[in-house]
Enzyme design. Sequence first.
Site, PDB file in Angstrom:
ATOM      1  CE  LYS A 168      -2.320  -0.747   3.825  1.00  0.00           C
ATOM      2  NZ  LYS A 168      -1.897  -2.057   4.356  1.00  0.00           N
ATOM      3  NE  ARG A 188      -4.891  -1.291  10.205  1.00  0.00           N
ATOM      4  CZ  ARG A 188      -3.716  -0.854   9.724  1.00  0.00           C
ATOM      5  NH1 ARG A 188      -3.537   0.388   9.419  1.00  0.00           N
ATOM      6  NH2 ARG A 188      -2.731  -1.705   9.541  1.00  0.00           N
ATOM      7  NE  ARG A 242       7.357  -2.764   6.061  1.00  0.00           N
ATOM      8  CZ  ARG A 242       6.053  -2.480   5.909  1.00  0.00           C
ATOM      9  NH1 ARG A 242       5.608  -2.010   4.761  1.00  0.00           N
ATOM     10  NH2 ARG A 242       5.199  -2.708   6.883  1.00  0.00           N
ATOM     11  NE  ARG A 250       6.419  -0.625  10.412  1.00  0.00           N
ATOM     12  CZ  ARG A 250       5.286  -0.630   9.750  1.00  0.00           C
ATOM     13  NH1 ARG A 250       5.214  -0.018   8.577  1.00  0.00           N
ATOM     14  NH2 ARG A 250       4.226  -1.224  10.237  1.00  0.00           N
ATOM     15  NE  ARG A 265       1.797  -5.025  11.524  1.00  0.00           N
ATOM     16  CZ  ARG A 265       2.867  -4.806  10.761  1.00  0.00           C
ATOM     17  NH1 ARG A 265       3.986  -5.455  10.977  1.00  0.00           N
ATOM     18  NH2 ARG A 265       2.797  -3.942   9.765  1.00  0.00           N
TER      19      ARG A 265
HETATM   20  P1  AMP Z   1       0.493   0.144   9.188  1.00  0.00           P
HETATM   21  O1  AMP Z   1       1.706   0.980   8.948  1.00  0.00           O
HETATM   22  O2  AMP Z   1      -0.700   0.648   8.420  1.00  0.00           O
HETATM   23  O3  AMP Z   1       0.748  -1.326   8.990  1.00  0.00           O
HETATM   24  O4  AMP Z   1       0.101   0.334  10.725  1.00  0.00           O
HETATM   25  C1  AMP Z   1       0.987  -0.061  11.763  1.00  0.00           C
HETATM   26  C2  AMP Z   1       0.211  -0.138  13.074  1.00  0.00           C
HETATM   27  O5  AMP Z   1      -0.330   1.150  13.396  1.00  0.00           O
HETATM   28  C3  AMP Z   1      -0.990  -1.068  13.060  1.00  0.00           C
HETATM   29  O6  AMP Z   1      -0.610  -2.418  13.324  1.00  0.00           O
HETATM   30  C4  AMP Z   1      -1.829  -0.480  14.195  1.00  0.00           C
HETATM   31  O7  AMP Z   1      -1.287  -0.825  15.461  1.00  0.00           O
HETATM   32  C5  AMP Z   1      -1.598   1.024  14.010  1.00  0.00           C
HETATM   33  N1  AMP Z   1      -2.621   1.615  13.101  1.00  0.00           N
HETATM   34  C6  AMP Z   1      -2.396   2.175  11.878  1.00  0.00           C
HETATM   35  N2  AMP Z   1      -3.538   2.623  11.331  1.00  0.00           N
HETATM   36  C7  AMP Z   1      -4.528   2.321  12.225  1.00  0.00           C
HETATM   37  C8  AMP Z   1      -5.950   2.477  12.222  1.00  0.00           C
HETATM   38  N3  AMP Z   1      -6.602   3.022  11.167  1.00  0.00           N
HETATM   39  N4  AMP Z   1      -6.641   2.061  13.310  1.00  0.00           N
HETATM   40  C9  AMP Z   1      -6.009   1.506  14.377  1.00  0.00           C
HETATM   41  N5  AMP Z   1      -4.684   1.294  14.419  1.00  0.00           N
HETATM   42  C10 AMP Z   1      -3.927   1.697  13.357  1.00  0.00           C
END
Ligand code: AMP
Length: 191
Positions: free
Chosen positions: A14, A89, A128, A134, A146
């Site tokens: 994404k 989400r 990654r 991360r 996740r």
């Molecule tokens: P991502 O970079 O989108 O994979 O997000 C990394 C982490 O950030 C996720 O595993 C969640 O813990 C948190 N996170 C990101 N976006 C959201 C969202 N829209 N709602 C809740 N938690 C989020």
Amino acid sequence: MINIILFGPPGSGKGTQAKKLEEKYGLVHISTGDLFRYEIGNNTPLGLKAKEFMSKGHLVPDEVTIGMLKNKVDANQDAKGFIFDGFPRTTPQCIALDEYLKESGDDINALIALDVDEEEIVKRLLKRGETSGRADDSNEEVIRKRIAVYHKETAVVYGHYEKQHKSSTVDGMGTIEEIFERLCKAIDSNI
Ligand code: AMP
């Protein structure tokens, strides 16, 4: 305004694709994951709160996430539109986003989900994690958590926009350019 939700499990590409789409369509890319990481990097109270959840692979609570998202949209009043990456989400996040856009006469044009094989995702995320720093990418257990969270909680988001006839799926396997072309086709047929 053109508002696109780029959807898909963690590691489905994404972020990479959103950057290319941002350039092509002149939209503002908002990644809630990036926003949280920025807050964590700056040791803000919001960052500290988010970190508790992120480090375990759990979702950050809706009220925290929605408030942060609205601030970011507000800060980009002149935008032609947005690519939402990693948001919404959950169902409350979908409802909050729809209502918020409606206040200014806008709505979501399309939700496009990238479909990627689970084993491929785990492989990509571990790779990654070697360079991204991360913590949530370095541990296979957290990665699988996740992905499970994505299927359990986030799949409802696809259904929410499917009811509005806005959801579609694009094959997320292949080269960056191949996937980008498929996404552009999906967007062009929805705007
Ligand atoms: P991502 O970079 O989108 O994979 O997000 C990394 C982490 O950030 C996720 O595993 C969640 O813990 C948190 N996170 C990101 N976006 C959201 C969202 N829209 N709602 C809740 N938690 C989020």
